[in-house]
Each structure stands twice: as structure tokens, then as C-alpha cells.
Design a protein around this motif. Structure first.
Motif, PDB file in Angstrom:
ATOM      1  N   ALA A 115       0.866  -1.180   0.000  1.00 33.90           N
ATOM      2  CA  ALA A 115       0.000   0.000   0.000  1.00 33.90           C
ATOM      3  C   ALA A 115       0.901   1.227   0.000  1.00 33.90           C
ATOM      4  O   ALA A 115       1.795   1.363   0.849  1.00 33.90           O
ATOM      5  N   LEU A 116       0.680   2.108  -0.950  1.00 40.98           N
ATOM      6  CA  LEU A 116       1.535   3.282  -1.117  1.00 40.98           C
ATOM      7  C   LEU A 116       0.766   4.554  -0.794  1.00 40.98           C
ATOM      8  O   LEU A 116      -0.336   4.768  -1.313  1.00 40.98           O
ATOM      9  N   ASP A 117       1.348   5.377   0.055  1.00 45.30           N
ATOM     10  CA  ASP A 117       0.771   6.679   0.385  1.00 45.30           C
ATOM     11  C   ASP A 117       1.594   7.756  -0.315  1.00 45.30           C
ATOM     12  O   ASP A 117       2.700   8.091   0.130  1.00 45.30           O
ATOM     13  N   PRO A 118       1.109   8.294  -1.440  1.00 44.67           N
ATOM     14  CA  PRO A 118       1.900   9.272  -2.191  1.00 44.67           C
ATOM     15  C   PRO A 118       1.886  10.644  -1.511  1.00 44.67           C
ATOM     16  O   PRO A 118       0.943  10.977  -0.774  1.00 44.67           O
ATOM     17  N   ALA A 119       2.917  11.416  -1.746  1.00 41.97           N
ATOM     18  CA  ALA A 119       2.948  12.791  -1.256  1.00 41.97           C
ATOM     19  C   ALA A 119       1.853  13.591  -1.956  1.00 41.97           C
ATOM     20  O   ALA A 119       1.410  13.229  -3.058  1.00 41.97           O
ATOM     21  N   PRO A 120       1.385  14.685  -1.353  1.00 38.66           N
ATOM     22  CA  PRO A 120       0.312  15.482  -1.973  1.00 38.66           C
ATOM     23  C   PRO A 120       0.634  15.938  -3.391  1.00 38.66           C
ATOM     24  O   PRO A 120      -0.271  16.103  -4.218  1.00 38.66           O
ATOM     25  N   SER A 121       1.925  16.121  -3.676  1.00 36.80           N
ATOM     26  CA  SER A 121       2.320  16.602  -5.010  1.00 36.80           C
ATOM     27  C   SER A 121       2.475  15.485  -6.032  1.00 36.80           C
ATOM     28  O   SER A 121       2.678  15.744  -7.221  1.00 36.80           O
ATOM     29  N   THR A 122       2.389  14.222  -5.585  1.00 34.22           N
ATOM     30  CA  THR A 122       2.615  13.081  -6.476  1.00 34.22           C
ATOM     31  C   THR A 122       1.313  12.637  -7.122  1.00 34.22           C
ATOM     32  O   THR A 122       0.342  12.333  -6.429  1.00 34.22           O
ATOM     33  N   ARG A 123       1.301  12.595  -8.440  1.00 35.75           N
ATOM     34  CA  ARG A 123       0.115  12.169  -9.176  1.00 35.75           C
ATOM     35  C   ARG A 123       0.153  10.662  -9.434  1.00 35.75           C
ATOM     36  O   ARG A 123       1.232  10.064  -9.599  1.00 35.75           O
ATOM     37  N   PHE A 124      -1.027  10.052  -9.478  1.00 34.18           N
ATOM     38  CA  PHE A 124      -1.113   8.616  -9.725  1.00 34.18           C
ATOM     39  C   PHE A 124      -0.498   8.242 -11.064  1.00 34.18           C
ATOM     40  O   PHE A 124       0.192   7.221 -11.192  1.00 34.18           O
ATOM     41  N   THR A 125      -0.730   9.066 -12.081  1.00 33.88           N
ATOM     42  CA  THR A 125      -0.185   8.768 -13.409  1.00 33.88           C
ATOM     43  C   THR A 125       1.334   8.735 -13.381  1.00 33.88           C
ATOM     44  O   THR A 125       1.962   7.966 -14.115  1.00 33.88           O
ATOM     45  N   ALA A 126       1.938   9.553 -12.528  1.00 28.77           N
ATOM     46  CA  ALA A 126       3.400   9.554 -12.422  1.00 28.77           C
ATOM     47  C   ALA A 126       3.896   8.241 -11.825  1.00 28.77           C
ATOM     48  O   ALA A 126       4.890   7.665 -12.286  1.00 28.77           O
ATOM     49  N   VAL A 127       3.183   7.757 -10.798  1.00 31.92           N
ATOM     50  CA  VAL A 127       3.564   6.482 -10.179  1.00 31.92           C
ATOM     51  C   VAL A 127       3.351   5.340 -11.158  1.00 31.92           C
ATOM     52  O   VAL A 127       4.222   4.477 -11.331  1.00 31.92           O
ATOM     53  N   ARG A 128       2.211   5.337 -11.823  1.00 30.48           N
ATOM     54  CA  ARG A 128       1.909   4.260 -12.777  1.00 30.48           C
ATOM     55  C   ARG A 128       2.935   4.227 -13.903  1.00 30.48           C
ATOM     56  O   ARG A 128       3.299   3.150 -14.392  1.00 30.48           O
ATOM     57  N   GLY A 129       3.410   5.371 -14.313  1.00 29.13           N
ATOM     58  CA  GLY A 129       4.399   5.428 -15.378  1.00 29.13           C
ATOM     59  C   GLY A 129       5.759   4.875 -14.989  1.00 29.13           C
ATOM     60  O   GLY A 129       6.612   4.659 -15.852  1.00 29.13           O
ATOM     61  N   LEU A 130       5.965   4.631 -13.712  1.00 24.84           N
ATOM     62  CA  LEU A 130       7.249   4.106 -13.226  1.00 24.84           C
ATOM     63  C   LEU A 130       7.208   2.598 -12.996  1.00 24.84           C
ATOM     64  O   LEU A 130       8.116   2.042 -12.368  1.00 24.84           O
ATOM     65  N   ALA A 131       6.205   1.930 -13.505  1.00 22.34           N
ATOM     66  CA  ALA A 131       6.044   0.493 -13.245  1.00 22.34           C
ATOM     67  C   ALA A 131       7.270  -0.301 -13.677  1.00 22.34           C
ATOM     68  O   ALA A 131       7.760  -1.168 -12.938  1.00 22.34           O
ATOM     69  N   GLU A 132       7.794  -0.029 -14.868  1.00 25.31           N
ATOM     70  CA  GLU A 132       8.953  -0.783 -15.353  1.00 25.31           C
ATOM     71  C   GLU A 132      10.189  -0.494 -14.509  1.00 25.31           C
ATOM     72  O   GLU A 132      10.960  -1.404 -14.189  1.00 25.31           O
ATOM     73  N   ASP A 133      10.398   0.783 -14.152  1.00 24.03           N
ATOM     74  CA  ASP A 133      11.556   1.139 -13.318  1.00 24.03           C
ATOM     75  C   ASP A 133      11.473   0.461 -11.951  1.00 24.03           C
ATOM     76  O   ASP A 133      12.488  -0.003 -11.408  1.00 24.03           O
ATOM     77  N   LEU A 134      10.269   0.413 -11.392  1.00 18.67           N
ATOM     78  CA  LEU A 134      10.085  -0.234 -10.101  1.00 18.67           C
ATOM     79  C   LEU A 134      10.333  -1.737 -10.200  1.00 18.67           C
ATOM     80  O   LEU A 134      10.957  -2.338  -9.306  1.00 18.67           O
ATOM     81  N   ALA A 135       9.858  -2.365 -11.289  1.00 24.52           N
ATOM     82  CA  ALA A 135      10.079  -3.804 -11.463  1.00 24.52           C
ATOM     83  C   ALA A 135      11.570  -4.118 -11.549  1.00 24.52           C
ATOM     84  O   ALA A 135      12.044  -5.115 -10.975  1.00 24.52           O
ATOM     85  N   VAL A 136      12.319  -3.268 -12.254  1.00 20.68           N
ATOM     86  CA  VAL A 136      13.775  -3.470 -12.367  1.00 20.68           C
ATOM     87  C   VAL A 136      14.437  -3.317 -10.993  1.00 20.68           C
ATOM     88  O   VAL A 136      15.285  -4.129 -10.596  1.00 20.68           O
ATOM     89  N   ALA A 137      14.036  -2.286 -10.261  1.00 21.47           N
ATOM     90  CA  ALA A 137      14.638  -2.044  -8.949  1.00 21.47           C
ATOM     91  C   ALA A 137      14.334  -3.168  -7.967  1.00 21.47           C
ATOM     92  O   ALA A 137      15.183  -3.549  -7.156  1.00 21.47           O
ATOM     93  N   LEU A 138      13.118  -3.728  -8.049  1.00 26.43           N
ATOM     94  CA  LEU A 138      12.728  -4.799  -7.141  1.00 26.43           C
ATOM     95  C   LEU A 138      13.178  -6.179  -7.625  1.00 26.43           C
ATOM     96  O   LEU A 138      13.039  -7.165  -6.903  1.00 26.43           O
ATOM     97  N   LYS A 139      13.683  -6.221  -8.872  1.00 22.57           N
ATOM     98  CA  LYS A 139      14.143  -7.469  -9.480  1.00 22.57           C
ATOM     99  C   LYS A 139      13.023  -8.514  -9.534  1.00 22.57           C
ATOM    100  O   LYS A 139      13.186  -9.663  -9.140  1.00 22.57           O
ATOM    101  N   VAL A 140      11.857  -8.057 -10.025  1.00 25.58           N
ATOM    102  CA  VAL A 140      10.708  -8.947 -10.185  1.00 25.58           C
ATOM    103  C   VAL A 140      10.322  -8.997 -11.659  1.00 25.58           C
ATOM    104  O   VAL A 140      10.606  -8.073 -12.425  1.00 25.58           O
ATOM    105  N   SER A 141       9.666 -10.094 -12.051  1.00 25.54           N
ATOM    106  CA  SER A 141       9.309 -10.288 -13.459  1.00 25.54           C
ATOM    107  C   SER A 141       8.192  -9.372 -13.917  1.00 25.54           C
ATOM    108  O   SER A 141       8.087  -9.054 -15.108  1.00 25.54           O
ATOM    109  N   SER A 142       7.338  -8.954 -13.003  1.00 24.07           N
ATOM    110  CA  SER A 142       6.225  -8.069 -13.362  1.00 24.07           C
ATOM    111  C   SER A 142       5.798  -7.281 -12.136  1.00 24.07           C
ATOM    112  O   SER A 142       6.032  -7.701 -10.998  1.00 24.07           O
TER     113      SER A 142
END
Length: 344
Positions: A39-66
Motif C-alpha cells: 500500500a503506497l501513500d503518495p505525497a500530496p504533489s505526487t500524481r497517480f499517473t506519475a507512479v503508474r508510469g514508473l512500473a517498469e523502473d520499479l520492477a527493475v529495482a525490485l528485481k521482479v518479473s512483473s
């Protein structure tokens, strides 16, 4: 060990978000048999679309397949595979759910750890479309649903008809006393069986009857329709299925059909629209995910396969679940024991 892994992954998520000027904090989560949810609590300035757009970067950082990112009433949820998955089995889950309500099928276990059921008599279910690529677990899901229906309902109240163009999906069900006939493989017999069902539906409509309920399982529905077109018969399989999907529920007739890709080139929009519940396994692309689920951004193309599914119905949010696996031999043993009981 798991606690340390979760803390490390949470730190990685927060570091990636901060590096891309979309800060947020991991505030909790759940560990399911196949999935971990943060469960992620974004900062007031963080938009959901910005987080969603980082899905691939997050997968690489977490070393997960998806990694899937979704917005729910709980906030932003990040889902990724559990590195130590636990099997979800029919035999392990069945004692927790029986006795089931009439005409209700067991599907599996949600990522929140709750059994997931489908009540066919409900207008929100009625008919079920199962979609996914080879290896997604479609056949295993059909076997689990059919076996649970047979175990929970007497043959006098529920009957099964299985259409199996490839002759492999329903071999385990041959011992079930609920079968109206042995699993149908040939296209000519499939057409005759569907014509008989349409006549029965019309007769029941006139008399206001619904019992016994008849559940039609179809493996590779698109293949069945294509075979029919090649045969150039006078009666279209798709036309018969569409009539049953449109009017069958009131007559106690339900369709549970599987296909790899429910494209408009094979399945008409009218037929697809009459399947209120969609169970979608791993598909090839985002477009295939949209066709299979009937809505955009379900991310079914990011599922892990091997029984990892989402249930999509009505206006509710998709529910991710793991199919309760039942092997062919196990299903045969369960149903053979049931047949022995029914003859005693």
C-alpha cells in the motif's frame, strides 16, 4: 527472512519514487500465496499517473518479473510476485468452503486470502468467459469449476454438458454422474447438442421452468466456431451460443466458455457482451487484455500465468486470484467416489 525482504523492497520503492520526483511511502501491505501487495501513500504533489508510469523502473529495482500498479479505495496498490510462492490447491481449499450454495463454483483464492466463488444463478454471473494464452491455466480453472459444481450439487438439481474440440480438457469428468452425455469432441455432435439445448430453453421459457440447471462447459470456444465455419453447416455454432447466452439464464442454462483470445474476428460483440463475468489469465498484450476483460487497464498481460487470474464483472474493481489447482487424476478420484455414492 521474509520481513527483511519486505523492508528492503519497500525501501527500494521509496528510493525509485524519490529519484523520479514522485515521493511516497509504503505504509503496509499483504503477503498472499503468489503475490505481495504494498500500500503506497503518495505525497500530496505526487500524481497517480506519475507512479503508474514508473512500473517498469520499479520492477527493475525490485528485481521482479512483473509489477502492477492500481488505484483502489485503499489508495495506490503495488503488486508483484512472491519469491516464495505457496501452492493453492482444490483439496486444501475445499474443506474451507463446503457446503457451497446451489449452482456455485469454486474459483480459487484471492490475493487477500479469501476463497473466491461464482454463483451462476446471480444475474451478475449467469455466463462466464474464461480467457488466456496457453499455459495461463484455463483448463485447470474449468476443471476446478466443474468438479466443485459436481461435488456440491446432486445430479437431480444440476447437469453438465462438456464441449471439448481437442478432446483433452474434460477427460477427468467422464466419471461424473452429472453429465448429460460423454464429453463432446466432434463438431456435428456439438451442433446437435446445442440445438437440443435451444429447444429445451424455449420449452422451459413457455413453462417457466429452470430445473435442473444445466451448465455448458466449452473449451476453446473460438476453435469450435472456426471448425463450424469450415464445415459450412446450415446452423452456426455462434448463433446457437448467442441465443443461449441471451436467454439461457431464465431457463436455468449457463455457459462457461474458454478461449485464448476473444477477438471480434471470431466472436461477435453480441456474444461477448452476454458474458457478465470474465475470468482472465495471462494474455499477450494490453489490447488482448481489453478484449478479454471488456475494459481497459486491467493489466492482464502482466499476470504471471499458471493459474494467476483476474475476475472482472459489472462495475466492481477486478479481483486478482490464484486458481485452486486440481490435477486430472485427483479430479477423477473425487468424481469416481461421488459416482459410487450416488449408485449406493
Amino acid at each position: 527472512m521474509l520481513r527483511q525482504y519486505l523492508e528492503t523492497q519497500a525501501d527500494q520503492v521509496e528510493a525509485v519514487l524519490l529519484a523520479h520526483h514522485a515521493p511516497g511511502r509504503v505504509t503496509g501491505g499483504t503477503v498472499g500465496p503468489r503475490l505481495i501487495r504494498f500500500a503506497l501513500d503518495p505525497a500530496p504533489s505526487t500524481r497517480f499517473t506519475a507512479v503508474r508510469g514508473l512500473a517498469e523502473d520499479l520492477a527493475v529495482a525490485l528485481k521482479v518479473s512483473s509489477l502492477r500498479i492500481d488505484r483502489t479505495d485503499q489508495g495506490i496498490i503495488l503488486e508483484f510476485p512472491n519469491p516464495e510462492p505457496r501452492p493453492v490447491t482444490f483439496t486444501g481449499l475445499w474443506p474451507e468452503v463446503e457446503p457451497l450454495p446451489p449452482a456455485t463454483a469454486l474459483l480459487g483464492l484471492t490475493d487477500a486470502g479469501a476463497p473466491l466463488l461464482a454463483r451462476l444463478s446471480s444475474p451478475e454471473v449467469a455466463h462466464v468467459l474464461v480467457a488466456g494464452t496457453t499455459g495461463s491455466g484455463k483448463t485447470a480453472l474449468l476443471r476446478t469449476m466443474a468438479t466443485s459444481l459436481a461435488l456440491a450439487n446432486a445430479p437431480e438439481t444440476l447437469r453438465l454438458l462438456c464441449l471439448d474440440p481437442k478432446g483433452r480438457a474434460f477427460r477427468a469428468l467422464t466419471a461424473a454422474p452429472h453429465l448429460t452425455r460423454p464429453p463432446v469432441v466432434e463438431i456435428a455432435e456439438a451442433i446437435e447438442a446445442l440445438q437440443s439445448l435451444v429447444r429445451l430453453m424455449e420449452m422451459r421459457d413457455q413453462k417457466g421452468e429452470q430445473q435442473p440447471r444445466i451448465v455448458v462447459f466449452i473449451d476453446e470456444m473460438a476453435d469450435l466456431i472456426i471448425q463450424d465455419e469450415r464445415r459450412n453447416g446450415h446452423v452456426s455454432v455462434e448463433t446457437l451460443l448467442t441465443r443461449l447466452a441471451q436467454r439461457g439464464r431464465e431457463a436455468g442454462i449457463h455457459l462457461i466458455a474458454a478461449t485464448q483470445r476473444p477477438s471480434a474476428a471470431v466472436l461477435s460483440g453480441v456474444l461477448r457482451a452476454n458474458f457478465p463475468l470474465r475470468l482472465v489469465g495471462k494474455v499477450v498484450s494490453a489490447e488482448d487484455a481489453r478484449l478479454a476483460s471488456g475494459r481497459a487497464q486491467t493489466d492482464a498481460h502482466l499476470l504471471n500465468g499458471r493459474g494467476d487470474f483476474i475476475a472482472v464483472g459489472g462495475s466492481a474493481l477486478p479481483i486478482r486470484f490464484q486458481v485452486a489447482y486440481l490435477g486430472e487424476r485427483e479430479a477423477q478420484e473425487e468424481l469416481a467416489a461421488l459416482k459410487t455414492k450416488s449408485t449406493n
